[in-house]
Design a protein around this motif. Structure first.
Motif, mmCIF file in Angstrom:
data_model
loop_
_atom_site.group_PDB
_atom_site.id
_atom_site.type_symbol
_atom_site.label_atom_id
_atom_site.label_comp_id
_atom_site.label_asym_id
_atom_site.label_seq_id
_atom_site.Cartn_x
_atom_site.Cartn_y
_atom_site.Cartn_z
ATOM 1 N N PHE A 188 -84.754 -14.509 17.417
ATOM 2 C CA PHE A 188 -84.691 -13.599 16.271
ATOM 3 C C PHE A 188 -85.144 -12.188 16.653
ATOM 4 O O PHE A 188 -84.553 -11.177 16.243
ATOM 5 N N SER A 189 -86.199 -12.105 17.486
ATOM 6 C CA SER A 189 -86.708 -10.801 17.918
ATOM 7 C C SER A 189 -85.674 -10.074 18.775
ATOM 8 O O SER A 189 -85.479 -8.854 18.642
ATOM 9 N N LEU A 190 -85.006 -10.854 19.659
ATOM 10 C CA LEU A 190 -83.979 -10.229 20.509
ATOM 11 C C LEU A 190 -82.812 -9.719 19.679
ATOM 12 O O LEU A 190 -82.290 -8.610 19.917
ATOM 13 N N LEU A 191 -82.376 -10.533 18.720
ATOM 14 C CA LEU A 191 -81.283 -10.096 17.857
ATOM 15 C C LEU A 191 -81.676 -8.862 17.054
ATOM 16 O O LEU A 191 -80.866 -7.930 16.870
ATOM 17 N N LEU A 192 -82.915 -8.863 16.540
ATOM 18 C CA LEU A 192 -83.387 -7.707 15.777
ATOM 19 C C LEU A 192 -83.426 -6.467 16.648
ATOM 20 O O LEU A 192 -83.018 -5.365 16.228
ATOM 21 N N LEU A 193 -83.858 -6.606 17.907
ATOM 22 C CA LEU A 193 -83.910 -5.473 18.834
ATOM 23 C C LEU A 193 -82.511 -4.987 19.173
ATOM 24 O O LEU A 193 -82.249 -3.772 19.233
ATOM 25 N N TYR A 194 -81.571 -5.956 19.352
ATOM 26 C CA TYR A 194 -80.179 -5.603 19.698
ATOM 27 C C TYR A 194 -79.530 -4.790 18.580
ATOM 28 O O TYR A 194 -78.939 -3.731 18.808
ATOM 29 N N PHE A 195 -79.653 -5.308 17.355
ATOM 30 C CA PHE A 195 -79.025 -4.598 16.237
ATOM 31 C C PHE A 195 -79.728 -3.271 15.949
ATOM 32 O O PHE A 195 -79.105 -2.305 15.494
ATOM 33 N N SER A 196 -81.012 -3.213 16.223
ATOM 34 C CA SER A 196 -81.742 -1.952 16.023
ATOM 35 C C SER A 196 -81.246 -0.886 16.991
ATOM 36 O O SER A 196 -81.013 0.280 16.607
ATOM 37 N N ILE A 201 -92.444 -25.549 20.488
ATOM 38 C CA ILE A 201 -91.587 -24.850 21.458
ATOM 39 C C ILE A 201 -90.323 -24.334 20.786
ATOM 40 O O ILE A 201 -89.878 -23.199 21.027
ATOM 41 N N LEU A 202 -89.741 -25.172 19.906
ATOM 42 C CA LEU A 202 -88.523 -24.758 19.208
ATOM 43 C C LEU A 202 -88.794 -23.557 18.307
ATOM 44 O O LEU A 202 -87.983 -22.618 18.234
ATOM 45 N N SER A 203 -89.944 -23.555 17.642
ATOM 46 C CA SER A 203 -90.301 -22.424 16.775
ATOM 47 C C SER A 203 -90.458 -21.143 17.583
ATOM 48 O O SER A 203 -90.007 -20.063 17.164
ATOM 49 N N VAL A 204 -91.095 -21.273 18.772
ATOM 50 C CA VAL A 204 -91.277 -20.088 19.630
ATOM 51 C C VAL A 204 -89.937 -19.548 20.094
ATOM 52 O O VAL A 204 -89.691 -18.329 20.115
ATOM 53 N N LEU A 205 -89.024 -20.462 20.493
ATOM 54 C CA LEU A 205 -87.704 -20.045 20.960
ATOM 55 C C LEU A 205 -86.915 -19.352 19.847
ATOM 56 O O LEU A 205 -86.262 -18.318 20.070
ATOM 57 N N LEU A 206 -86.955 -19.920 18.636
ATOM 58 C CA LEU A 206 -86.243 -19.312 17.518
ATOM 59 C C LEU A 206 -86.814 -17.944 17.178
ATOM 60 O O LEU A 206 -86.068 -16.994 16.865
#
Length: 270
Positions: free
Chosen positions: A240-248, A231-236
């Motif tokens: 990470f995907s959200l941060l990558l999308l935000y900065f993109s 679960i922790l791996s999925v959340l991380l």
């Protein structure tokens, strides 16, 4: 006086003691050859408790009720008795007495009762130089325990050798588990053995059967820990995907603003 001594000499006629091995809850034949039998014969226990087992086909002790079979009706020379459903209390010396040619004769048999146990011993090395030896035992007799030996010497709990024991019952079998852990660098490995109260043990050393019993609590902890890590791996990964999308998107907007400014400046120059 001579007649009395003669009678005594006639009575004391015996053979060697024969040792017979039997297994708990199994059947065993106590042999007795009584050729030229004149009268009835009887079986009795001599040690550790003296009691009459049977006289011919009549069982006299409640301990043996429904557990004996004789063969004299089939063979006139066979006074043997078949003892069924052996218990630990059946261990001891038995005597078969019969009358032959005006002399009382007896044969003696010692019944050595054994309990069967399956034994699985495993070893693993942990960090810090700790070695752990595990012994898992199962059998049908509960009055038993595990002991550890090293080079023929009995091992006990100490500051350098930690030994624990746990027992449980499952499906009519008694299970005994023991763990030995130590930091000592032994040149040979310890061996787990099984001892039973008042009887002998026969060990089958085989780890090819069902998996040894494990405490359910550690398994539950491992299960929760593994799922927590997933679960922790999925959340991380999601973060990470959200941060990558935000900065993109932020980079994309910055590029659009720069493009717009460049277009405006171009129009003013013209």
């Amino acid at each position: 006086m001579r007649t009395f001594l003669g009678v005594l000499m006639v009575v004391i006629v015996s053979g060697d003691v024969t040792t017979i091995r039997g297994f708990l809850e199994d059947s065993v034949l106590l042999p007795c050859n009584c050729s030229e039998l004149d009268k009835e014969f009887k079986w009795q226990m001599e040690e550790p408790t003296k009691m009459v087992m049977l006289i011919y086909n009549k069982t006299l002790s409640n301990r043996y009720e429904g557990r004996t079979k004789t063969f004299l009706s089939e063979d006139s020379n066979n006074c043997s008795v078949l003892l069924n459903n052996i218990t630990a209390e059946d261990q001891g010396k038995y005597r078969c007495l019969f009358h032959r040619e005006e002399k009382y004769t007896y044969n003696e048999v010692y019944l050595n009762v054994n309990a069967n146990y399956s034994v699985c011993q495993t070893e693993e090395s942990l960090s810090g130089g700790v070695k752990v030896f595990r012994c898992n035992v199962s059998g049908s007799y509960r009055e038993a325990w595990i002991q550890w030996t090293l080079d023929g010497q009995l091992l006990t709990y100490s500051t350098t050798t930690n030994i624990t024991h746990t027992n449980y019952t499952d499906a009519g079998l008694y299970h005994f588990n023991s763990t030995l852990s130590t930091k000592l660098n032994w040149t040979s490995e310890p061996t787990c053995d099984v001892k039973a109260k008042n009887i002998s043990t026969t060990l089958n050393r085989d780890c090819g059967g069902p998996e040894p019993y494990q405490n359910p609590r550690p398994q539950a902890v491992d299960f929760m820990r593994n799922h927590f890590m997933i679960i922790l791996s999925v959340l991380l990964l999601g973060l990470f995907s959200l941060l990558l999308l935000y900065f993109s998107k932020r980079l994309q907007r910055k590029q659009e603003v720069n493009t717009s400014k460049h277009t405006t400046n171009s129009n003013v120059t013209i």
